[in-house]
Write an enzyme that holds these catalytic residues in place. Structure first.
Site, short mmCIF file in Angstrom:
data_model
loop_
_atom_site.label_atom_id
_atom_site.label_comp_id
_atom_site.label_asym_id
_atom_site.label_seq_id
_atom_site.Cartn_x
_atom_site.Cartn_y
_atom_site.Cartn_z
N ASP A 31 1.05 -1.21 -0.04
CA ASP A 31 0.19 -0.09 -0.05
C ASP A 31 0.88 1.05 0.03
OD1 ASP A 31 -1.75 2.12 0.52
OD2 ASP A 31 -2.51 1.24 2.28
N GLU A 81 30.45 7.07 4.89
CA GLU A 81 30.50 5.70 5.08
C GLU A 81 30.41 4.92 3.87
OE1 GLU A 81 26.86 3.95 7.13
OE2 GLU A 81 26.19 6.07 7.33
N CYS A 113 26.54 7.45 10.10
CA CYS A 113 25.81 8.81 9.78
C CYS A 113 26.38 10.13 10.37
CB CYS A 113 24.43 8.62 9.59
SG CYS A 113 23.64 7.45 8.77
N SER A 204 17.12 -0.40 15.22
CA SER A 204 18.00 0.59 14.91
C SER A 204 16.92 2.34 15.41
CB SER A 204 18.52 0.77 13.51
OG SER A 204 17.55 1.05 12.67
N HIS A 245 18.77 13.82 12.54
CA HIS A 245 19.21 12.98 11.52
C HIS A 245 17.78 12.45 10.98
CE1 HIS A 245 21.00 9.69 9.30
NE2 HIS A 245 20.47 8.93 9.97
N LYS A 254 8.99 10.51 15.39
CA LYS A 254 9.14 9.70 16.48
C LYS A 254 10.20 10.45 17.50
CE LYS A 254 8.97 5.37 13.76
NZ LYS A 254 7.73 4.68 14.52
N ASN A 291 17.34 8.87 2.15
CA ASN A 291 18.55 9.12 3.39
C ASN A 291 19.82 9.28 2.52
OD1 ASN A 291 20.01 8.70 5.45
ND2 ASN A 291 19.43 6.86 5.95
N SER A 324 24.93 5.25 13.48
CA SER A 324 24.64 3.85 14.15
C SER A 324 26.00 3.19 14.73
CB SER A 324 24.01 2.98 12.99
OG SER A 324 22.71 3.33 12.64
N1 CAA Z 1 -0.69 2.90 5.71
C1 CAA Z 1 -0.07 3.92 6.60
N2 CAA Z 1 0.93 3.64 7.33
C2 CAA Z 1 1.12 2.22 7.28
C3 CAA Z 1 0.58 1.37 6.68
C4 CAA Z 1 -0.44 1.70 5.71
N3 CAA Z 1 -1.01 0.88 5.01
N4 CAA Z 1 1.23 0.00 6.78
C5 CAA Z 1 2.20 0.27 7.68
N5 CAA Z 1 2.23 1.44 8.27
C6 CAA Z 1 3.21 2.11 9.15
C7 CAA Z 1 3.27 1.45 10.36
O1 CAA Z 1 2.48 1.50 11.21
C8 CAA Z 1 4.61 1.95 10.75
O2 CAA Z 1 4.42 3.16 11.65
P1 CAA Z 1 5.08 3.49 12.96
O3 CAA Z 1 6.30 3.20 12.78
O4 CAA Z 1 4.51 4.86 13.24
O5 CAA Z 1 4.19 2.58 13.80
C9 CAA Z 1 5.40 2.45 9.70
O6 CAA Z 1 4.42 2.44 8.58
C10 CAA Z 1 6.38 1.46 9.07
O7 CAA Z 1 5.71 -0.03 9.06
P2 CAA Z 1 6.79 -1.14 9.83
O8 CAA Z 1 7.44 -0.81 10.93
O9 CAA Z 1 5.93 -2.11 9.44
O10 CAA Z 1 7.83 -1.35 8.28
P3 CAA Z 1 9.11 -2.12 8.08
O11 CAA Z 1 9.16 -3.12 9.10
O12 CAA Z 1 8.76 -2.60 6.84
O13 CAA Z 1 10.33 -1.18 7.85
C11 CAA Z 1 12.05 0.15 8.88
C12 CAA Z 1 10.40 0.10 8.78
C13 CAA Z 1 12.46 -0.98 9.98
C14 CAA Z 1 12.05 1.58 9.40
C15 CAA Z 1 12.69 -0.19 7.79
O14 CAA Z 1 12.37 0.96 6.69
C16 CAA Z 1 14.25 -0.12 7.88
O15 CAA Z 1 14.84 -1.08 8.29
N6 CAA Z 1 14.95 1.02 7.44
C17 CAA Z 1 16.20 1.35 7.41
C18 CAA Z 1 16.81 1.58 8.94
C19 CAA Z 1 16.43 2.85 9.35
O16 CAA Z 1 16.40 3.80 8.62
N7 CAA Z 1 16.72 3.12 10.60
C20 CAA Z 1 16.66 4.30 11.31
C21 CAA Z 1 17.23 4.44 12.60
S1 CAA Z 1 19.13 4.30 12.37
C22 CAA Z 1 19.52 5.56 11.56
O17 CAA Z 1 18.88 6.47 11.69
C23 CAA Z 1 21.18 5.42 11.06
C24 CAA Z 1 20.75 5.28 9.44
O18 CAA Z 1 20.75 6.47 8.74
C25 CAA Z 1 20.33 4.26 8.93
#
Ligand code: CAA
Length: 397
Positions: A31, A81, A113, A204, A245, A254, A291, A324
């Protein structure tokens, strides 16, 4: 006498192509609202191999240095990185490509980062110590998690270069007032030889929030002691804006909720309004690039100033850098009177508008490439052209 130190000029570079995030969601059978609302993304920059970390860094640096006397530079640091060699620094390539003075310190800084912030802090301290010169600090990265991974919609690429000097006409930093927080965690990393990052995604997010709380508390303590923040209400609300960041835009939301919890004893009824005013204006550019690892915080700053610099003059901004692994820092600065004019010179909107939207098929084809396929460059940009006798070659248009 107090030395004023901060950002004098900046330049950005982004790849020439992007994918619309809704196209990506549809191609993955997801979606689109998950990516647009759940992650806060709009567009994802796609770098082809010719647009490597060096090419993006050199292009951003060339733009930042327009109108700057190159002989005023004494230091060049690239935070990255996603470097191109285990030994030779990205900064070394940039130094050569831009024909900068030989009498400079030139090196890369790495801690995920946070590397760009490490460079910025080193530059500020070096200027405060009386170097008498300016520094060029560049954040350049290509964020890759791989096709059809959970991290895929949070990929992106780009570079931002900042001239840091005792003439801070964009942002004057609060020198010596910052809070840091570090912990040995495996939230995100990239083993040697891997093109794509390993990530424990949800963990993370928690590591980021823990680091934010630790770093913010350190900044707050010092900011109160030095009477940087005064008045009633939450300390975080004394900051006109907060740039976080931004690995994906929803992370900033968040973060902001978590930051306010550090100031509050009870329930938070003002988080939505405060997010809209203090944070949302910094997310427009990030949502259109994705990113940029080391560059993401500074893309947030550039996007904010591009939108609101004139109305923020004289006001204090908070900045949170997260790398990270992890290490992090919360710091602050005051928007300078010439910020609007300086950020206009960076032509951020024009650079974004010059990009081409590509299909998901085309993006997947580019992701599989290891050698440059595109031999055209936009005017003013650098491009990696290939390797000759183990030496990387670049050209500029
Ligand atoms: N409509 C609207 N919202 C929806 C939806 C829909 N149909 N389906 C899901 N969502 C929402 C969920 O509720 C969730 O929101 P919340 O976080 O507010 O609860 C959001 O969409 C994401 O859904 P999921 O958590 O299920 O998503 P996911 O598990 O597939 O992946 C993630 C999310 C873990 C962030 C993934 O994108 C990821 O691994 N990203 C890379 C890691 C990252 O960016 N980490 C950030 C911190 S580390 C850092 O900052 C260093 C860096 O640069 C990497």
């Amino acid at each position: 006498m107090k030395i004023r130190i901060g950002i004098e000029a900046l330049g950005v570079a982004v790849p020439r192509r992007y994918v619309d995030i809704e196209d990506l969601a549809r191609a993955r059978g997801i979606d689109p609202a998950k990516y647009t609302q759940g992650l806060g993304a709009r567009e994802m920059a796609v770098a082809e191999p010719g647009e490597d970390t060096v090419a993006l860094a050199a292009t951003a640096a060339r733009r930042a240095l327009e109108g700057i006397d190159r002989d005023s530079l004494g230091m060049l640091v690239v935070g990255t990185e996603t470097g191109v060699d285990h030994s030779k620094a990205v900064a070394s390539f940039v130094h050569g490509l831009l024909d900068l003075p030989p009498t400079m310190r030139v090196y890369d800084a790495q801690h995920a980062c946070y590397g760009g912030t490490a460079g910025l802090m080193a530059a500020v301290e070096w200027i405060a110590a009386g170097s008498g010169k300016s520094a060029l600090v560049i954040c350049s990265d290509i964020a890759r998690y791989g096709v059809a991974t959970a991290g895929e919609p949070t990929q992106g690429a780009g570079a931002i270069a900042m001239v840091v000097s005792a003439n801070p006409s964009i942002l004057e930093l609060d020198v010596g007032i910052s809070g840091a927080y570090s912990a040995h965690v495996h939230d995100f990393w990239r083993p040697l030889g891997h093109r794509e990052a390993q990530v424990d995604g949800h963990y993370s997010v928690q590591c980021y929030l823990d680091a934010l709380a630790g770093a913010y508390r350190g900044w707050k303590e010092r900011a109160i002691a030095r009477e940087l923040v005064r008045g009633d209400g939450l300390v975080s609300e004394r900051l006109a804006r907060i740039c976080y960041h931004v690995p994906f835009c929803k992370m900033a939301r968040k973060a902001h909720v978590a930051l306010r919890r550090c100031d509050l004893d009870g329930d938070d009824t003002g988080a939505d309004a405060s997010f809209r005013e203090q944070v949302e204006p910094s997310l427009g550019l990030c949502a259109r690039v994705g990113n940029v690892y080391t560059g993401s915080l500074y893309f947030a700053l550039a996007g904010l100033l591009d939108d609101q610099a004139a109305s923020l003059v004289g006001q204090r901004i908070g900045l949170f850098s997260y790398g990270s692994g992890c290490t992090s820092e919360f710091f602050s600065g005051v928007v300078a009177p010439r910020a609007a004019e300086r950020i206009a010179a960076a032509r951020v909107g024009e650079i974004l508008a010059a990009r081409a939207r590509i299909s998901v098929d085309e993006y997947e084809r580019i992701m599989a490439l290891v050698a440059p396929f595109d031999d055209t460059s936009a005017p003013g940009t650098f491009r990696f052209t290939g390797v000759t006798e183990h030496r990387r070659q670049y050209t500029s248009a």
